[in-house]
Write a protein that holds these residues in place. Structure first.
Motif, PDB file in Angstrom:
ATOM      1  N   LYS A  63     -18.153   7.114 -35.924  1.00 13.32           N
ATOM      2  CA  LYS A  63     -18.555   8.288 -35.137  1.00 13.32           C
ATOM      3  C   LYS A  63     -19.549   9.150 -35.943  1.00 13.32           C
ATOM      4  CE  LYS A  63     -16.743  12.180 -32.452  1.00 13.32           C
ATOM      5  NZ  LYS A  63     -17.689  11.983 -31.354  1.00 13.32           N
ATOM      6  N   VAL A  64     -19.270   9.249 -37.247  1.00 12.52           N
ATOM      7  CA  VAL A  64     -20.183  10.034 -38.100  1.00 12.52           C
ATOM      8  C   VAL A  64     -21.572   9.376 -38.095  1.00 12.52           C
ATOM      9  CG1 VAL A  64     -20.575  10.975 -40.409  1.00 12.52           C
ATOM     10  CG2 VAL A  64     -18.247  10.767 -39.515  1.00 12.52           C
ATOM     11  N   ALA A  65     -21.578   8.038 -38.201  1.00 10.90           N
ATOM     12  CA  ALA A  65     -22.861   7.325 -38.207  1.00 10.90           C
ATOM     13  C   ALA A  65     -23.608   7.539 -36.896  1.00 10.90           C
ATOM     14  CB  ALA A  65     -22.625   5.840 -38.455  1.00 10.90           C
ATOM     15  N   ARG A  66     -22.879   7.487 -35.772  1.00 14.40           N
ATOM     16  CA  ARG A  66     -23.535   7.692 -34.461  1.00 14.40           C
ATOM     17  C   ARG A  66     -24.083   9.102 -34.336  1.00 14.40           C
ATOM     18  NH1 ARG A  66     -19.123   4.606 -32.549  1.00 14.40           N
ATOM     19  NH2 ARG A  66     -18.017   6.476 -31.867  1.00 14.40           N
ATOM     20  N   GLU A  67     -23.264  10.054 -34.755  1.00 17.40           N
ATOM     21  CA  GLU A  67     -23.704  11.456 -34.636  1.00 17.40           C
ATOM     22  C   GLU A  67     -24.910  11.732 -35.540  1.00 17.40           C
ATOM     23  OE1 GLU A  67     -22.822  13.571 -32.368  1.00 17.40           O
ATOM     24  OE2 GLU A  67     -21.514  11.987 -31.593  1.00 17.40           O
ATOM     25  N   MET A  68     -24.952  11.007 -36.671  1.00 20.07           N
ATOM     26  CA  MET A  68     -26.095  11.156 -37.579  1.00 20.07           C
ATOM     27  C   MET A  68     -27.385  10.741 -36.858  1.00 20.07           C
ATOM     28  SD  MET A  68     -26.328   9.537 -41.367  1.00 20.07           S
ATOM     29  CE  MET A  68     -24.728  10.043 -41.949  1.00 20.07           C
ATOM     30  N   HIS A  69     -27.251   9.671 -36.070  1.00 19.71           N
ATOM     31  CA  HIS A  69     -28.418   9.143 -35.345  1.00 19.71           C
ATOM     32  C   HIS A  69     -28.765  10.034 -34.136  1.00 19.71           C
ATOM     33  CE1 HIS A  69     -30.229   5.485 -32.977  1.00 19.71           C
ATOM     34  NE2 HIS A  69     -31.089   6.488 -33.094  1.00 19.71           N
ATOM     35  N   PHE A  70     -27.757  10.335 -33.324  1.00 17.03           N
ATOM     36  CA  PHE A  70     -28.030  10.990 -32.045  1.00 17.03           C
ATOM     37  C   PHE A  70     -28.078  12.516 -32.159  1.00 17.03           C
ATOM     38  CE2 PHE A  70     -25.834   6.959 -30.653  1.00 17.03           C
ATOM     39  CZ  PHE A  70     -27.014   6.307 -30.332  1.00 17.03           C
ATOM     40  N   GLY A  71     -27.434  13.032 -33.205  1.00 21.86           N
ATOM     41  CA  GLY A  71     -27.470  14.490 -33.375  1.00 21.86           C
ATOM     42  C   GLY A  71     -28.641  14.897 -34.270  1.00 21.86           C
ATOM     43  N   SER A  72     -28.869  16.149 -34.376  1.00 25.32           N
ATOM     44  CA  SER A  72     -29.967  16.648 -35.204  1.00 25.32           C
ATOM     45  C   SER A  72     -29.575  16.514 -36.674  1.00 25.32           C
ATOM     46  CB  SER A  72     -30.203  18.122 -34.859  1.00 25.32           C
ATOM     47  OG  SER A  72     -31.159  18.651 -35.739  1.00 25.32           O
ATOM     48  N   PRO A  73     -30.423  16.103 -37.603  1.00 29.51           N
ATOM     49  CA  PRO A  73     -31.869  15.881 -37.433  1.00 29.51           C
ATOM     50  C   PRO A  73     -32.227  14.419 -37.148  1.00 29.51           C
ATOM     51  CG  PRO A  73     -31.329  15.951 -39.754  1.00 29.51           C
ATOM     52  CD  PRO A  73     -30.039  15.964 -39.011  1.00 29.51           C
ATOM     53  N   ASN A  74     -31.392  13.713 -36.437  1.00 32.96           N
ATOM     54  CA  ASN A  74     -31.679  12.332 -36.006  1.00 32.96           C
ATOM     55  C   ASN A  74     -32.118  11.414 -37.153  1.00 32.96           C
ATOM     56  OD1 ASN A  74     -32.703  14.326 -33.708  1.00 32.96           O
ATOM     57  ND2 ASN A  74     -31.658  12.572 -32.811  1.00 32.96           N
ATOM     58  N   GLU A  75     -31.130  10.948 -37.884  1.00 35.87           N
ATOM     59  CA  GLU A  75     -31.476   9.978 -38.955  1.00 35.87           C
ATOM     60  C   GLU A  75     -30.485   8.812 -38.917  1.00 35.87           C
ATOM     61  OE1 GLU A  75     -31.140  11.701 -42.794  1.00 35.87           O
ATOM     62  OE2 GLU A  75     -29.252  12.700 -42.368  1.00 35.87           O
ATOM     63  N   LEU A  76     -30.896   7.731 -39.537  1.00 31.22           N
ATOM     64  CA  LEU A  76     -30.025   6.551 -39.578  1.00 31.22           C
ATOM     65  C   LEU A  76     -29.186   6.603 -40.846  1.00 31.22           C
ATOM     66  CD1 LEU A  76     -32.532   3.804 -38.393  1.00 31.22           C
ATOM     67  CD2 LEU A  76     -30.675   4.847 -37.067  1.00 31.22           C
ATOM     68  N   CYS A  77     -28.043   5.926 -40.771  1.00 28.60           N
ATOM     69  CA  CYS A  77     -27.171   5.895 -41.951  1.00 28.60           C
ATOM     70  C   CYS A  77     -27.590   4.726 -42.843  1.00 28.60           C
ATOM     71  CB  CYS A  77     -25.709   5.792 -41.524  1.00 28.60           C
ATOM     72  SG  CYS A  77     -24.611   6.201 -42.890  1.00 28.60           S
ATOM     73  N   ILE A  78     -28.761   4.891 -43.445  1.00 32.19           N
ATOM     74  CA  ILE A  78     -29.333   3.856 -44.311  1.00 32.19           C
ATOM     75  C   ILE A  78     -29.737   4.517 -45.617  1.00 32.19           C
ATOM     76  CG2 ILE A  78     -31.313   2.298 -44.610  1.00 32.19           C
ATOM     77  CD1 ILE A  78     -31.302   1.884 -41.587  1.00 32.19           C
ATOM     78  N   VAL A  79     -29.424   3.855 -46.729  1.00 32.75           N
ATOM     79  CA  VAL A  79     -29.846   4.398 -48.026  1.00 32.75           C
ATOM     80  C   VAL A  79     -30.368   3.253 -48.898  1.00 32.75           C
ATOM     81  CG1 VAL A  79     -28.195   6.291 -48.038  1.00 32.75           C
ATOM     82  CG2 VAL A  79     -27.539   4.089 -49.034  1.00 32.75           C
ATOM     83  N   GLU A  80     -31.071   3.636 -49.941  1.00 34.60           N
ATOM     84  CA  GLU A  80     -31.591   2.629 -50.864  1.00 34.60           C
ATOM     85  C   GLU A  80     -31.476   3.153 -52.291  1.00 34.60           C
ATOM     86  OE1 GLU A  80     -35.097   0.216 -49.971  1.00 34.60           O
ATOM     87  OE2 GLU A  80     -35.961   1.116 -51.766  1.00 34.60           O
ATOM     88  N   TYR A  81     -31.135   2.240 -53.199  1.00 35.26           N
ATOM     89  CA  TYR A  81     -30.956   2.652 -54.596  1.00 35.26           C
ATOM     90  C   TYR A  81     -31.425   1.528 -55.501  1.00 35.26           C
ATOM     91  CZ  TYR A  81     -28.675   4.459 -58.808  1.00 35.26           C
ATOM     92  OH  TYR A  81     -28.430   4.933 -60.062  1.00 35.26           O
ATOM     93  N   PHE A  82     -32.022   1.914 -56.607  1.00 36.56           N
ATOM     94  CA  PHE A  82     -32.392   0.910 -57.611  1.00 36.56           C
ATOM     95  C   PHE A  82     -31.711   1.260 -58.919  1.00 36.56           C
ATOM     96  CE2 PHE A  82     -35.024  -0.931 -60.959  1.00 36.56           C
ATOM     97  CZ  PHE A  82     -35.030  -2.257 -60.548  1.00 36.56           C
ATOM     98  N   TYR A  83     -31.074   0.266 -59.511  1.00 38.49           N
ATOM     99  CA  TYR A  83     -30.353   0.483 -60.774  1.00 38.49           C
ATOM    100  C   TYR A  83     -31.043  -0.278 -61.898  1.00 38.49           C
ATOM    101  CZ  TYR A  83     -26.793  -0.219 -64.393  1.00 38.49           C
ATOM    102  OH  TYR A  83     -26.121  -0.284 -65.581  1.00 38.49           O
TER     103      TYR A  83
END
Lengths: 771, 289
Positions: A577-597
């Motif tokens: 639900k948090v992931a969906r709200e992240m997408h559909f609610g403001s500020p409209n973003e996807l639950c995607i991240v990137e990291y380099f170690y």
């Protein structure tokens, strides 16, 4: 990171286990593309020959033959670590040399076409002995070698020199000094899946897709681009399920650009598969080495110095395998405390097949020589084999002569554990009579446990994608070649994000999709990819925490992730639900991240000094053998393994790595050997190359040591290569203990053992008669 | 690897098949565990393989126990021999040889007939069967049967007396004349499975009430051009008490066995090694554990 772990540390079957055992897994051999052609390679008839002419007319006339390539048909760069290896050869320098390649509409036609290619050779007497090759009067074997300018001898392919401490002083204060020459055989990986590649070049956009069994897809992409004179970004590497790597897929080999060239020339997909015989003939091997080692110890049993000269048979071309001295010098300089060390290793060109890299990377050879000498030093000093090792064992906080910093170190606990578990002290002193003689042997090892900074980056990238339904994709740069690291990655994500394992997928097979990683080697993947994943998880949790706080109308900060829920106090919300709200609610973003170690390890300086790894793995093994004095057969009865793994992440996976490594180590000690006569391989089959079978395996008793090193995920260290490194040394020590005979070469074949035993008996008889 | 294949399902069809191919190039096979490896390396364009594995005739596929002995069809696979209770009880040497052959997977398809007709000096079943004084029943193209002792059947490495118009139908092992036995198979190799013997010894002693050896058979493998029946050693043991063979007699037996061998150097082992191990293993037969 001290918290309750409910996934990490509990056995999980490998994610790809069911697919592999049921036959559903898609290996390179299973790939079929529309209009695909089949390729075969014509190899040299002689290990050393001038090629006067190649006539492909007849073969080209065969119906179904679409393309034949020889050296003069292609415009490519040389390959290999020293760029001394032509993809197709103008002259033959070893038995596996690629003279021509055919692409045809079927495997049968391709095979037939090979027989129709007429090559006129002028055979030349080859040079198969590295000492012979180093003589002034010997001819230059590899014309692209730079040995004369760099190392003062035209047939030296690579040379390393390292030293620390005061050798002369330490030699003088030694009470005992032992010098021996050891010879280690050529063995090969015996991957279940033979070498394979499918190349698919599009004439539309000039892009090349390679379905390739590589351990190092990003270095491979770059090597391939260099060979083909292409832009690396136009090359996409897709890794099908890999049926065994063990180091064999660290280099790119000629068959791979050859297959790509055939696809480029024909504009069609082309597949090249080795048969088993070709796999033996033409895939890499472990380095055969001649090791001259002098070791000293003072009156208290403290090691004073090691002086070592190593001659490696490089074969005709240079692969990454020539850099095994990087690893070996760590072992000579830092396995046990040593006041002084002088190390020199040379890789010498010969007309034998070129060696590659192999699990352990020189360390089994180095460890064998050191641990044999250690037994001899103990004997001369009248110390127990256990005592001399405990006196000199590495310790936490040690900074070795080479600059390796052992922030945590399980060397002594591991030694103590196997000494106790195997009843070593009693058994080592027992004398046996009769046909079957028992013996017990001990050996330890040191290996990198947190990657190895050899390449400009030792890092790994991770992308995480949580979808609308709470399923997680881990897109990792790292590769799975059977070692089980993708399962560990899924376990880490499940542990941290509270997402069930079955909702997690690891995506790791496509260079167009996954971020950069240096590759599977140096026992690094769970360490480096694990740390990279933890970094990405931190970023994802920050995002989720923010959104969850907003949705639950509570203060920002950290939440608990459990069973698909994000919780604090009595409030909770489903992670999807948090992931969906992240997408559909403001500020409209996807639950995607990137990291380099990038590990915090450092490069070595020009003198090879430096702390190259994030942490270090230590292990000891005690092996009990029973020698049949009627046949010379050595039966390994029990292997006691204790290894500093930092922390056990997946007990089942770790046990698999231990057992697999020990199996390879036993084969190296007892039965495996590629037999060459004048450059020809005499035993290219499982019938005559004696890989051991399941029924030959002894009981393996494993005792992990958890030192919780802060550099690794949950305190873990790399574990993959270690279990095979000390095995051969421990077995040789055990056989010597059983028979009272020293062996200087491997494998300890029944015939070698029986011959030594017969000689000993005859000498005893002669001595008793002369008295 | 392209060849014609014919799969007769009965004795009659097999005989027809043989007749039809007398003038051509054909090979017989049942389990294909040896033949396919050989064919990968040879030209097969003109070849017809007569596939025996579809023959249902009991004479070829059954194990038939009679008071006079046991008849094993040439198509019986090695696993069946290892599992057969009568063989286990009466001929331990054969059961042990079967269990030592190759691997579990191969034993399920490799046949006794194939193992014999390959005439490998290191054939495990052949070695046991020679010690058991087994004989061959050979079906001729005209439907008649030719009998020959297995010992005579072997003529050299990969050479048998089998003619182009003949096929091995079955093996007959004569029944034991006493119930008390000392019978076993010793296989020396480098690994415990998938191994071709470097030396093998089969022994089968039938004992009287006082443990005296009344009938003996000893055969050795991988140490001569064919499996060898060690007649002198077998004769020497006649009437000796199997439990009380003196050390000097044990050495004598080992010497006699060694004398019947003529090993060569090859990639698997040297002649020296084969000689040593043959002697040591022969000596061990009568050692009390």
């Amino acid at each position: 990171m001290d918290k309750n772990l409910n996934i990490i540390g509990k056995s999980k079957p490998k994610l790809d286990g069911k697919e592999r055992v049921s036959g559903r897994a898609v290996y390179g051999h299973d790939i079929e593309l529309p209009n695909m052609l089949h390729a075969r390679i014509l190899r040299s008839q002689y290990p050393c020959a001038r090629i006067k002419s190649i006539d492909c007319t007849k073969a080209l006339g065969l119906e179904g033959v679409k393309c034949i390539l020889t050296a003069q048909d292609v415009d490519v760069n040389r390959i290999g670590y020293k760029r001394d290896h032509p993809v197709l050869k103008k002259d033959a320098n070893c038995q596996r040399d690629e003279i021509a390649a055919v692409a045809a509409t079927s495997k049968e036609i391709a095979a037939k076409a090979l027989n129709l290619i007429h090559v006129e050779y002028e055979e030349i007497e080859g040079i198969f002995d590295p000492f012979e090759a180093m003589k002034e009067e010997s001819r230059q074997i590899n014309l692209h070698g730079k040995g004369k300018d760099l190392y003062g001898n035209k047939n030296i392919a690579e040379s390393f020199h390292y030293s620390h401490g005061e050798l002369e002083k330490q030699t003088k204060r030694s009470k005992v000094i032992v010098s021996r020459r050891y010879e280690l055989p050529r063995v090969t990986h015996c991957c279940m899946a033979t070498s394979n590649i499918t190349a698919d070049y599009s004439t539309m956009d000039g892009r090349l897709t390679l379905y390739a069994s590589t351990q190092v897809p990003f270095l491979y992409q770059r090597d391939m681009a260099h060979a083909l004179k292409m832009d690396p970004s136009l090359i996409r590497i897709i890794q099908p399920v890999i049926g065994g790597g063990f180091g064999s897929k660290l280099d790119m080999y000629p068959f791979e650009p050859i297959c790509a060239l055939l696809s480029i020339k024909t504009g069609k997909p082309v597949q090249l598969l080795y048969g088993r015989e070709e796999e033996f003939l033409a895939s890499p091997t472990r380095q055969t080495m001649i090791i001259d080692l002098t070791s000293g110890a003072d009156a208290d049993g403290k090691f004073t110095f090691r002086e070592v000269r190593i001659t490696m048979d490089n074969g005709a071309y240079t692969s990454w395998g020539a850099t095994t001295p990087f690893v070996m010098m760590q072992t000579y300089s830092s396995l046990y405390q040593v006041a002084a060390c002088d190390f020199q290793a040379k890789a010498i060109y010969t007309n034998n097949p070129f060696a590659g890299s192999f699990r352990g990377y020189g360390n089994p050879q180095a460890t064998f020589s050191i641990e044999r000498n250690n037994d001899l030093l103990a004997d001369e000093l009248g110390l127990g084999k256990d005592e001399i090792r405990l006196i000199n064992a590495n310790y936490p906080g040690e900074i070795t002569g080479q600059g390796l910093h052992f922030k945590t170190c399980g060397a002594k606990p591991a030694l103590t554990k196997v000494i106790e578990a195997s009843n070593f002290i009693r058994k080592n002193r027992e004398k046996h009579k009769g046909r079957y003689l028992k013996g017990v042997g001990l050996a330890s090892m040191l290996h990198v446990g947190g990657g190895a900074k050899i390449y400009r980056s030792d890092g790994c990238g991770t992308r995480l994608k949580l979808d609308h339904y709470g399923y997680l994709d881990i897109i990792t740069g790292s590769s799975e070649i059977g070692q089980g690291s993708e399962t560990v990655l899924a376990m880490i994500a499940s542990q941290e994000l509270g997402i069930p394992m079955k909702h997690i997928k690891v995506v790791n097979t496509d260079t167009d999709v996954k971020p950069w990683d240096v590759g599977v080697h140096a026992s690094r993947t769970s360490f480096v990819a694990g740390n990279s994943l933890l970094g990405a998880i931190r970023l994802m949790k920050q995002k989720l925490d923010r959104k969850a706080a907003q949705l639950m109308e509570c203060e920002a900060g950290e939440f608990l992730y459990e069973n698909g829920l994000i919780k604090r106090d009595k409030k909770e919300i489903r992670i999807d639900k948090v992931a969906r709200e992240m997408h559909f609610g403001s500020p409209n973003e996807l639950c995607i991240v990137e990291y380099f170690y990038e590990p915090e390890s450092s490069f070595q300086d020009k003198q090879f000094m430096g702390d190259v790894s994030g942490n270090y793995a230590f292990a000891s093994q005690a092996v009990e053998v029973e020698v049949d004095t009627f046949t010379g057969n050595v039966k390994v009865r029990d292997v006691y393994v204790s290894q500093d793994v930092g922390r056990v992440l997946n007990p089942m996976g770790l046990q698999g790595q231990i057992e697999g490594g020990v199996a390879t180590g036993i084969g190296y000690a007892l039965t495996e050997e590629m037999i060459y006569e004048k450059g020809y391989l005499m035993n290219p089959s499982f019938h005559e190359y004696k890989l051991l079978t399941a029924v030959d395996m002894p009981d393996i008793h494993f005792y992990p040591i958890e030192t919780l090193d802060e550099a690794g995920p949950y305190g873990s260290k790399g574990a993959g290569e270690a279990p095979l490194i000390p095995t051969a040394a421990a077995i040789a020590n055990a056989v010597s203990n059983a028979l009272g005979i020293e062996f200087l070469t491997l494998p300890l074949s029944p015939e070698k053992v029986l011959k030594a035993w017969s000689e000993k008996k005859q000498n005893e008889l002669a001595n008793s008669q002369s008295i | 690897m392209n060849f014609n294949i014919e799969s007769p399902t009965s004795k009659e069809e097999l005989l027809n098949c043989l007749r039809n191919h007398q003038s051509g190039y054909f090979r017989l096979a049942a389990g294909f565990t040896d033949l396919l490896i050989e064919l990968k390396k040879s030209k097969t364009e003109e070849l017809t393989v007569i596939n025996l594995s579809q023959i249902k005739d009991k004479q070829f596929t059954g194990i038939d126990i009679q008071p006079s002995g046991i008849r094993i069809g040439a198509l019986v696979n090695v696993a069946q021999i290892g599992k057969n209770q009568s063989i286990r009880k009466s001929f331990p040497v054969l059961q042990q040889a079967a269990d030592a052959l190759a691997s579990g997977q191969i034993r399920e398809v490799a046949t006794i007939g194939g193992n014999i007709c390959q005439a490998s000096p290191s054939g495990d079943l052949s070695c046991a069967l020679v010690a058991l004084k087994a004989s061959c029943e050979i079906l001729k193209m005209d439907g008649t049967i030719r009998h020959e002792s297995l010992n005579d059947f072997f003529r050299g490495p990969a050479v048998t007396s089998l003619q182009k118009n003949e096929v091995l139908k079955s093996i007959v092992i004569p029944a034991n004349q006493t119930n008390k036995l000392k019978s076993g198979f010793i296989k020396i190799g480098k690994r415990s499975a998938m191994e071709c013997s470097i030396v093998s010894i089969s022994y089968h002693f039938q004992l009287g009430a006082d443990a005296a050896i009344l009938h003996s058979g000893i055969a050795i493998g991988a140490v001569a051009p064919t499996v060898i029946f060690c007649r002198e050693a077998a004769d020497f043991l006649h009437k000796l008490n199997v439990n009380k063979i003196h050390e000097t007699d044990q050495l004598k037996v080992a010497e006699l066995i060694q004398q019947s061998a003529s090993p060569i150097d090859d990639q698997r082992a040297s002649a020296w090694y084969r000689n040593e191990v043959l002697f040591n293993s022969a000596k061990s037969i009568f050692e009390q554990d």
